[in-house]
Design a protein around this motif. Structure first.
Motif, short mmCIF file in Angstrom:
data_model
loop_
_atom_site.label_atom_id
_atom_site.label_comp_id
_atom_site.label_asym_id
_atom_site.label_seq_id
_atom_site.Cartn_x
_atom_site.Cartn_y
_atom_site.Cartn_z
N MET A 59 -40.83 -12.14 -6.48
CA MET A 59 -39.57 -12.76 -6.79
C MET A 59 -38.96 -13.30 -5.50
O MET A 59 -38.93 -12.63 -4.49
N ALA A 60 -38.48 -14.52 -5.56
CA ALA A 60 -37.86 -15.13 -4.38
C ALA A 60 -36.55 -14.42 -4.06
O ALA A 60 -35.84 -13.96 -4.93
N LYS A 61 -36.27 -14.33 -2.80
CA LYS A 61 -35.04 -13.66 -2.35
C LYS A 61 -34.05 -14.70 -1.85
O LYS A 61 -34.43 -15.72 -1.28
N THR A 62 -32.79 -14.44 -2.09
CA THR A 62 -31.71 -15.29 -1.61
C THR A 62 -30.80 -14.44 -0.74
O THR A 62 -30.51 -13.30 -1.09
N GLN A 63 -30.39 -15.00 0.36
CA GLN A 63 -29.49 -14.26 1.24
C GLN A 63 -28.07 -14.36 0.71
O GLN A 63 -27.61 -15.42 0.32
N LEU A 64 -27.39 -13.23 0.70
CA LEU A 64 -26.01 -13.15 0.23
C LEU A 64 -25.22 -12.42 1.30
O LEU A 64 -25.56 -11.29 1.67
N ASN A 65 -24.21 -13.05 1.81
CA ASN A 65 -23.38 -12.41 2.84
C ASN A 65 -22.07 -11.96 2.20
O ASN A 65 -21.43 -12.72 1.49
N VAL A 66 -21.71 -10.72 2.45
CA VAL A 66 -20.45 -10.19 1.92
C VAL A 66 -19.69 -9.53 3.05
O VAL A 66 -20.27 -9.08 4.04
N ARG A 67 -18.39 -9.47 2.88
CA ARG A 67 -17.55 -8.79 3.86
C ARG A 67 -16.91 -7.59 3.18
O ARG A 67 -16.35 -7.72 2.10
N VAL A 68 -17.05 -6.43 3.81
CA VAL A 68 -16.44 -5.21 3.30
C VAL A 68 -15.77 -4.50 4.47
O VAL A 68 -16.11 -4.75 5.63
N ASP A 69 -14.86 -3.60 4.15
CA ASP A 69 -14.22 -2.86 5.25
C ASP A 69 -15.23 -1.88 5.84
O ASP A 69 -16.26 -1.58 5.25
N GLU A 70 -14.93 -1.38 7.03
CA GLU A 70 -15.87 -0.53 7.75
C GLU A 70 -16.22 0.73 6.98
O GLU A 70 -17.36 1.19 6.99
N GLY A 71 -15.25 1.30 6.28
CA GLY A 71 -15.52 2.51 5.50
C GLY A 71 -16.54 2.27 4.39
O GLY A 71 -17.43 3.10 4.16
N THR A 72 -16.43 1.13 3.72
CA THR A 72 -17.38 0.78 2.67
C THR A 72 -18.76 0.54 3.27
O THR A 72 -19.78 0.99 2.72
N ALA A 73 -18.82 -0.14 4.39
CA ALA A 73 -20.10 -0.40 5.06
C ALA A 73 -20.75 0.91 5.49
O ALA A 73 -21.95 1.11 5.30
N ARG A 74 -19.95 1.82 6.03
CA ARG A 74 -20.48 3.11 6.47
C ARG A 74 -21.02 3.89 5.27
O ARG A 74 -22.11 4.46 5.32
N ALA A 75 -20.27 3.90 4.17
CA ALA A 75 -20.71 4.61 2.96
C ALA A 75 -22.01 4.02 2.43
O ALA A 75 -22.91 4.76 2.02
N ALA A 76 -22.12 2.70 2.43
CA ALA A 76 -23.35 2.05 1.94
C ALA A 76 -24.53 2.44 2.82
O ALA A 76 -25.61 2.77 2.31
N ARG A 77 -24.35 2.43 4.14
CA ARG A 77 -25.43 2.81 5.06
C ARG A 77 -25.83 4.27 4.85
O ARG A 77 -27.02 4.60 4.77
N GLU A 78 -24.83 5.16 4.73
CA GLU A 78 -25.12 6.58 4.56
C GLU A 78 -25.86 6.85 3.24
O GLU A 78 -26.83 7.60 3.21
N ARG A 79 -25.41 6.23 2.18
CA ARG A 79 -26.04 6.45 0.87
C ARG A 79 -27.45 5.87 0.82
O ARG A 79 -28.36 6.46 0.24
N ALA A 80 -27.62 4.71 1.42
CA ALA A 80 -28.95 4.10 1.47
C ALA A 80 -29.91 4.99 2.26
O ALA A 80 -31.02 5.26 1.84
N THR A 81 -29.45 5.47 3.40
CA THR A 81 -30.28 6.34 4.24
C THR A 81 -30.63 7.63 3.50
O THR A 81 -31.78 8.07 3.51
N ALA A 82 -29.66 8.19 2.80
CA ALA A 82 -29.90 9.43 2.05
C ALA A 82 -30.94 9.22 0.95
O ALA A 82 -31.66 10.16 0.59
N ARG A 83 -31.03 8.02 0.45
CA ARG A 83 -32.01 7.71 -0.62
C ARG A 83 -33.33 7.16 -0.05
O ARG A 83 -34.23 6.83 -0.81
N GLY A 84 -33.38 7.04 1.27
CA GLY A 84 -34.60 6.56 1.91
C GLY A 84 -34.87 5.09 1.67
O GLY A 84 -36.03 4.69 1.54
N MET A 85 -33.82 4.29 1.60
CA MET A 85 -34.00 2.86 1.37
C MET A 85 -33.07 2.06 2.27
O MET A 85 -32.17 2.61 2.89
N SER A 86 -33.34 0.77 2.35
CA SER A 86 -32.48 -0.11 3.15
C SER A 86 -31.15 -0.33 2.43
O SER A 86 -31.05 -0.15 1.20
N VAL A 87 -30.15 -0.72 3.18
CA VAL A 87 -28.86 -1.07 2.58
C VAL A 87 -29.06 -2.23 1.60
O VAL A 87 -28.48 -2.25 0.51
#
Length: 80
Positions: free
Chosen positions: A1-29
């Motif tokens: 499947m072709a991939k499209t880049q999507l840029n989003v802006r979130v506050d630092e707390g949301t970005a940190r939570a996304a990174r932490e949850r992704a890491t805990a699940r062993g996957m990329s953000v």
């Protein structure tokens, strides 16, 4: 499947939570966000189908009265 880049802006707390949850699940953000969106889209579709089903149950008699009840496998007594 072709991939499209999507840029989003979130506050630092949301970005940190996304990174932490992704890491805990062993996957990329990237994959974590993609799976969240897919899951959410699936739930919306499921919710729509449930609402449509409830609507039809609620108003079935009116539809039968107005349009008849021809169905697969036979007809229901009513207008044809």
């Amino acid at each position: 499947m072709a991939k499209t880049q999507l840029n989003v802006r979130v506050d630092e707390g949301t970005a940190r939570a996304a990174r932490e949850r992704a890491t805990a699940r062993g996957m990329s953000v990237n994959r974590y966000i993609e799976e969240l969106v897919r899951r959410d889209a699936g739930e919306v579709g499921h919710t729509f189908v449930e609402a449509a089903s409830d609507f039809m149950k609620q108003y079935e008699a009116l539809f039968v009265e107005e349009f008849g009840a021809e169905r697969e496998g036979g007809t229901h007594e009513g207008r044809r």
